[in-house]
Design a protein around this motif. Structure first.
Motif, PDB file in Angstrom:
ATOM      1  N   VAL A  52       0.836  -1.208   0.000  1.00  0.00           N
ATOM      2  CA  VAL A  52       0.000   0.000   0.000  1.00  0.00           C
ATOM      3  C   VAL A  52       0.867   1.252   0.000  1.00  0.00           C
ATOM      4  O   VAL A  52       0.590   2.217  -0.722  1.00  0.00           O
ATOM      5  N   LEU A  53       1.928   1.258   0.804  1.00  0.00           N
ATOM      6  CA  LEU A  53       2.815   2.426   0.860  1.00  0.00           C
ATOM      7  C   LEU A  53       3.488   2.659  -0.487  1.00  0.00           C
ATOM      8  O   LEU A  53       3.604   3.815  -0.948  1.00  0.00           O
ATOM      9  N   LEU A  54       3.945   1.584  -1.128  1.00  0.00           N
ATOM     10  CA  LEU A  54       4.556   1.726  -2.453  1.00  0.00           C
ATOM     11  C   LEU A  54       3.561   2.292  -3.452  1.00  0.00           C
ATOM     12  O   LEU A  54       3.889   3.187  -4.250  1.00  0.00           O
ATOM     13  N   PHE A  55       2.333   1.792  -3.409  1.00  0.00           N
ATOM     14  CA  PHE A  55       1.273   2.281  -4.295  1.00  0.00           C
ATOM     15  C   PHE A  55       1.013   3.770  -4.047  1.00  0.00           C
ATOM     16  O   PHE A  55       0.888   4.560  -4.994  1.00  0.00           O
ATOM     17  N   LEU A  56       0.936   4.164  -2.780  1.00  0.00           N
ATOM     18  CA  LEU A  56       0.678   5.572  -2.446  1.00  0.00           C
ATOM     19  C   LEU A  56       1.827   6.470  -2.901  1.00  0.00           C
ATOM     20  O   LEU A  56       1.592   7.586  -3.405  1.00  0.00           O
ATOM     21  N   LEU A  57       3.066   6.004  -2.738  1.00  0.00           N
ATOM     22  CA  LEU A  57       4.211   6.797  -3.161  1.00  0.00           C
ATOM     23  C   LEU A  57       4.236   6.975  -4.674  1.00  0.00           C
ATOM     24  O   LEU A  57       4.482   8.082  -5.182  1.00  0.00           O
ATOM     25  N   ALA A 280       1.471  -7.997 -28.861  1.00  0.00           N
ATOM     26  CA  ALA A 280       2.000  -7.308 -27.672  1.00  0.00           C
ATOM     27  C   ALA A 280       1.199  -7.715 -26.430  1.00  0.00           C
ATOM     28  O   ALA A 280       0.444  -6.922 -25.876  1.00  0.00           O
ATOM     29  N   PRO A 281       1.344  -8.958 -25.977  1.00  0.00           N
ATOM     30  CA  PRO A 281       0.568  -9.415 -24.809  1.00  0.00           C
ATOM     31  C   PRO A 281       0.917  -8.671 -23.524  1.00  0.00           C
ATOM     32  O   PRO A 281       0.112  -8.648 -22.586  1.00  0.00           O
ATOM     33  N   GLN A 282       2.108  -8.048 -23.466  1.00  0.00           N
ATOM     34  CA  GLN A 282       2.487  -7.333 -22.246  1.00  0.00           C
ATOM     35  C   GLN A 282       1.585  -6.138 -21.974  1.00  0.00           C
ATOM     36  O   GLN A 282       1.474  -5.673 -20.828  1.00  0.00           O
ATOM     37  N   LEU A 283       0.909  -5.647 -22.990  1.00  0.00           N
ATOM     38  CA  LEU A 283       0.025  -4.506 -22.795  1.00  0.00           C
ATOM     39  C   LEU A 283      -1.167  -4.855 -21.911  1.00  0.00           C
ATOM     40  O   LEU A 283      -1.736  -3.977 -21.256  1.00  0.00           O
ATOM     41  N   ALA A 284      -1.557  -6.111 -21.881  1.00  0.00           N
ATOM     42  CA  ALA A 284      -2.618  -6.561 -20.975  1.00  0.00           C
ATOM     43  C   ALA A 284      -2.037  -7.106 -19.673  1.00  0.00           C
ATOM     44  O   ALA A 284      -2.629  -6.948 -18.600  1.00  0.00           O
ATOM     45  N   PHE A 285      -0.866  -7.726 -19.780  1.00  0.00           N
ATOM     46  CA  PHE A 285      -0.262  -8.367 -18.609  1.00  0.00           C
ATOM     47  C   PHE A 285       0.176  -7.342 -17.562  1.00  0.00           C
ATOM     48  O   PHE A 285      -0.091  -7.509 -16.372  1.00  0.00           O
ATOM     49  N   LEU A 286       0.813  -6.264 -17.969  1.00  0.00           N
ATOM     50  CA  LEU A 286       1.379  -5.300 -17.022  1.00  0.00           C
ATOM     51  C   LEU A 286       0.313  -4.561 -16.209  1.00  0.00           C
ATOM     52  O   LEU A 286       0.398  -4.513 -14.976  1.00  0.00           O
ATOM     53  N   PRO A 287      -0.714  -3.963 -16.826  1.00  0.00           N
ATOM     54  CA  PRO A 287      -1.739  -3.318 -15.995  1.00  0.00           C
ATOM     55  C   PRO A 287      -2.525  -4.308 -15.153  1.00  0.00           C
ATOM     56  O   PRO A 287      -2.961  -3.986 -14.040  1.00  0.00           O
ATOM     57  N   GLY A 288      -2.708  -5.530 -15.665  1.00  0.00           N
ATOM     58  CA  GLY A 288      -3.388  -6.544 -14.863  1.00  0.00           C
ATOM     59  C   GLY A 288      -2.621  -6.890 -13.604  1.00  0.00           C
ATOM     60  O   GLY A 288      -3.204  -7.055 -12.517  1.00  0.00           O
ATOM     61  N   ILE A 289      -1.288  -6.980 -13.715  1.00  0.00           N
ATOM     62  CA  ILE A 289      -0.451  -7.235 -12.546  1.00  0.00           C
ATOM     63  C   ILE A 289      -0.551  -6.082 -11.553  1.00  0.00           C
ATOM     64  O   ILE A 289      -0.621  -6.284 -10.327  1.00  0.00           O
ATOM     65  N   CYS A 290      -0.563  -4.861 -12.046  1.00  0.00           N
ATOM     66  CA  CYS A 290      -0.673  -3.691 -11.159  1.00  0.00           C
ATOM     67  C   CYS A 290      -1.989  -3.713 -10.387  1.00  0.00           C
ATOM     68  O   CYS A 290      -2.017  -3.438  -9.175  1.00  0.00           O
TER      69      CYS A 290
END
Length: 316
Positions: A52-57, A280-290
Motif C-alpha cells: 500500500v505504501l509503495l502504491f501511495l508513493l 503485444a501481450p504485455q500490454l494486458a499483462f502489465l496493468p493486470g499485474i498492477c
C-alpha cells in the motif's frame, strides 16, 4: 451525583461513580493500543502495508516519477500495423509502447494516481453515506431502523458491480460518475456493519454505566458507542479500497470511465490491449499485474487489521 457504599474490609470508601468514569476513560484507549500492538506483530500487516505504501508513493509522486506526461505519445513513430515495441527493445521506453505510441511505464505510473483517486473518493462516499444510515438506525431503532434497513436490503438485492454499472450508465461516461457508482454500491455494506456493531455495543457495561450517570442518548452514542463500534467499519473501509480499485478498472474496461483512448488508466489500458494480444501481450499483462498487486496489498492489510481488532483473537 456520587454514591458511596459502606466501608469495605480494608476500611476504604468505594465510589461507584468514580469507578464507572474510570472505565469509560480507559476502555476505548486500551482497545486501540492493544489492536495496534497486535497489528505490529503481524507479518501479513507489514506485507500489506509495504504494498500500500509503495502504491501511495507511486501515485503521489507520479509527476516526478513518470518519464513522460499522462497523455503524451512520444513513441508514435515506432508503431507499425504488425509490430509494437516491447520491453527492452527501445532504451528510452523500458517497458515498451502501447498501440498509440505512449510510454507504458509512464501510463502505469499515471494509472496508479487515477486508481488511487477513484478508490479513495468512492470509498469516502460509501463510508459517509453508510455511516450516516447506520448511525441513524443504530441510535433511534424502532421504525427508523426498520425503514432504513428495508431500503438497504433493496439495494443489497442488486449485485454490486451491476448496480455500479447501472449508476455509471445513467450518470454518464465520466470519472466522477464512476466514483459515485462505486461509492453508492458500497453504502449498504457500511450501513449494516455500523448498525450491527452499535446494537452490540449498546448492551455493554460501559453504556449502562453512562446511563447511570445520567448522560443523554446522543452523548452516549457519539462519545462512547460510536468510537467503540467504528472499528469494524474502518476495517471494511480498507477492504473496500481493494474492491474499489478492481471495480474502477472493470467500469473503465467496459467503457464507462470516459476520457480519451490514450488517457492513462489501468482498466482502459486493458480495454485497448485486447486487439493487440497477438503481437503485444504485455500490454494486458502489465496493468493486470498492477491491479492485482494493489488489491492484494489493501486486502492483506485489511485482513490483518480485522484480526487485530477482533475480540475473539485478542487473547491469543
Amino acid at each position: 451525583m456520587s454514591v458511596a457504599l459502606p466501608p469495605a474490609q480494608g476500611g476504604e470508601i468505594v465510589d461507584t461513580v468514580a469507578i464507572a468514569q474510570a472505565g469509560l476513560k480507559d476502555g476505548p484507549g486500551g482497545f486501540w493500543r492493544d489492536a495496534f500492538r497486535r497489528l505490529r506483530r503481524n507479518p501479513t500487516a507489514w506485507a500489506g502495508a509495504a504494498i500500500v505504501l509503495l502504491f501511495l508513493l507511486v501515485a503521489g509522486l507520479a509527476p516526478l516519477l513518470a518519464p513522460y506526461p499522462e497523455t503524451a505519445l512520444p513513441g508514435a513513430k515506432f508503431i507499425t500495423p504488425t509490430h509494437i515495441p516491447g520491453p527492452g527493445e527501445l532504451a528510452q521506453f523500458p517497458l515498451g509502447l502501447d498501440r498509440f505510441g505512449g510510454d507504458v511505464l509512464s501510463k502505469l505510473i499515471w494509472g496508479a494516481q487515477a486508481s488511487l483517486l477513484v478508490g479513495v473518493i468512492s470509498t469516502a462516499i460509501g463510508l459517509t453515506g453508510g455511516m450516516l444510515l447506520g448511525l441513524l438506525a443504530g441510535t433511534f431503532g424502532g421504525w427508523v431502523d426498520t425503514l432504513i434497513m428495508r431500503f438497504v436490503d433493496i439495494i443489497l438485492s442488486v449485485p454490486n458491480l451491476l448496480l455500479a454499472v447501472s449508476i455509471a450508465a445513467i450518470l454518464g461516461q465520466t470519472p466522477f460518475a464512476v466514483m459515485i457508482a462505486i461509492g453508492a454500491s458500497s453504502v449498504p455494506i457500511f450501513a449494516r456493519l455500523l448498525r450491527a456493531s452499535m446494537l452490540q455495543q449498546r448492551s455493554a457495561d460501559y453504556v449502562l454505566s453512562a446511563q447511570t450517570l445520567g448522560l443523554g442518548r446522543g452523548q452516549i452514542t457519539m462519545s462512547h458507542v460510536l468510537p467503540n463500534a467504528i472499528g469494524p467499519v474502518i476495517v471494511q473501509g480498507t477492504l473496500t479500497l481493494a474492491t474499489a480499485v478492481i471495480d474502477a478498472a472493470a467500469l473503465s474496461f467496459l467503457g464507462l470511465g470516459g476520457g480519451r483512448p490514450e488517457t492513462a488508466e489501468w482498466g482502459r489500458m486493458l480495454t485497448y490491449a485486447q486487439s493487440e494480444l497477438a503481437i503485444a501481450p504485455q500490454l494486458a499483462f502489465l496493468p493486470g499485474i498492477c491491479i492485482a498487486i494493489t488489491a492484494l496489498g489493501f486486502t492483506l492489510f485489511g485482513e490483518a487489521l480485522r484480526e487485530a481488532m477482533d475480540p475473539r483473537t485478542r487473547a491469543r
